[in-house]
Write an enzyme that holds these catalytic residues in place. Structure first.
Site, short mmCIF file in Angstrom:
data_model
loop_
_atom_site.label_atom_id
_atom_site.label_comp_id
_atom_site.label_asym_id
_atom_site.label_seq_id
_atom_site.Cartn_x
_atom_site.Cartn_y
_atom_site.Cartn_z
N ASN A 199 60.10 -25.51 -91.72
CA ASN A 199 61.28 -25.30 -90.84
C ASN A 199 61.17 -23.69 -90.45
O ASN A 199 60.65 -22.99 -90.96
CB ASN A 199 62.44 -25.47 -91.49
N HIS A 206 64.09 -20.81 -89.41
CA HIS A 206 65.38 -20.56 -89.51
C HIS A 206 65.74 -19.28 -89.01
O HIS A 206 65.13 -18.16 -89.43
CB HIS A 206 65.99 -20.75 -91.06
C1 GRF Z 1 66.30 -21.83 -83.46
O1 GRF Z 1 67.02 -20.51 -83.46
C2 GRF Z 1 65.54 -21.94 -84.69
O2 GRF Z 1 65.48 -21.02 -85.64
C3 GRF Z 1 67.06 -23.00 -85.08
O3 GRF Z 1 67.41 -23.43 -84.14
C4 GRF Z 1 67.19 -22.92 -82.86
C5 GRF Z 1 66.12 -23.72 -82.15
O4 GRF Z 1 65.95 -23.19 -80.69
N1 GRF Z 1 66.54 -23.69 -86.12
P1 GRF Z 1 64.83 -23.96 -79.99
O5 GRF Z 1 65.46 -25.48 -79.58
O6 GRF Z 1 63.53 -23.98 -80.75
O7 GRF Z 1 64.83 -23.19 -78.67
#
Ligand code: GRF
Length: 201
Positions: A107, A109
């Site tokens: 994941n 984050h």
């Molecule tokens: C990102 O900031 C990621 O870290 C978090 O959700 C957001 C997703 O953005 N888990 P995207 O859909 O990849 O543009």
């Protein structure tokens, strides 16, 4: 390694993984499936534009989380998926998926874990008043953003930052850190030793 990406929204991290693949920076990764819980996710569109199978599974169509995840698992097995990258996937994973893909789910984050887990990492960091935040790539376990940490990138928090400007600065780092971590993972270079992850490169 055959990978599925799970995304609920716009999919910029998914796109960055595809870009890295196209640039030759993910030699062992093959993106074979995009899974979403949201039929409107832009990530589904990105998958289709790139000739990648895209499936959405709407949670309310199932009796409970186990049934929901069994349906997803079947989809993963049909495509012989070996690893999963969560990229803005807004659902906690349950036992069904965690057990089927133990230590094979990553994941990204948008904060420096273990600070500011959960769905508003950027806002929470800003409101707390930290001077440095960033992003974390980690293995997924049953907790909320608690699994062993693979990589982190720091960014400065500026006095005039809003949630949006900070999120944008962090996102730039996400788009570099995630492909790098996925490369190590797919090349078999990561060793989990308790809470610590060692990169063999
Ligand atoms: C990102 O900031 C990621 O870290 C978090 O959700 C957001 C997703 O953005 N888990 P995207 O859909 O990849 O543009």
């Amino acid at each position: 390694m055959r990978l599925a990406v799970f995304a609920s929204g716009r999919g910029s991290n998914f796109q960055s993984l595809l870009n890295a693949k196209q640039a030759g920076n993910l030699p062992k990764a093959e993106f074979v499936l995009l899974v979403s819980d949201n039929p409107q996710a832009r990530a589904l569109e990105i998958a289709r534009q790139n000739g990648i199978a895209a499936r959405h599974f709407v949670f309310r169509g199932y009796a409970d989380r186990a049934a929901y995840e069994r349906a997803i698992l079947e989809g993963l097995r049909e495509r012989e998926v070996e690893g999963i990258c969560l990229a803005g996937y807004m659902r906690l994973l349950g036992e069904t998926l965690l057990e089927a893909y133990r230590n094979r789910i990553l994941n990204i984050h948008p904060a420096l874990l273990p600070s500011f887990p959960g769905t508003h990492g950027q806002r929470d960091a800003l409101e707390y008043g930290v001077k440095v935040s960033g992003c974390t790539v980690h293995f997924v376990d049953a907790g909320v953003d608690t699994g062993p940490i693979i990589a982190q990138r720091a960014v400065e928090v500026r006095d005039d930052d809003t949630e949006e400007t900070l999120a944008a600065r962090i996102l730039e780092q996400e788009h570099q850190a995630y492909p790098e971590a996925v490369d190590l993972f797919t090349r078999g270079r990561l060793r989990i030793e308790g809470r610590r992850v060692r990169a063999l490169d």
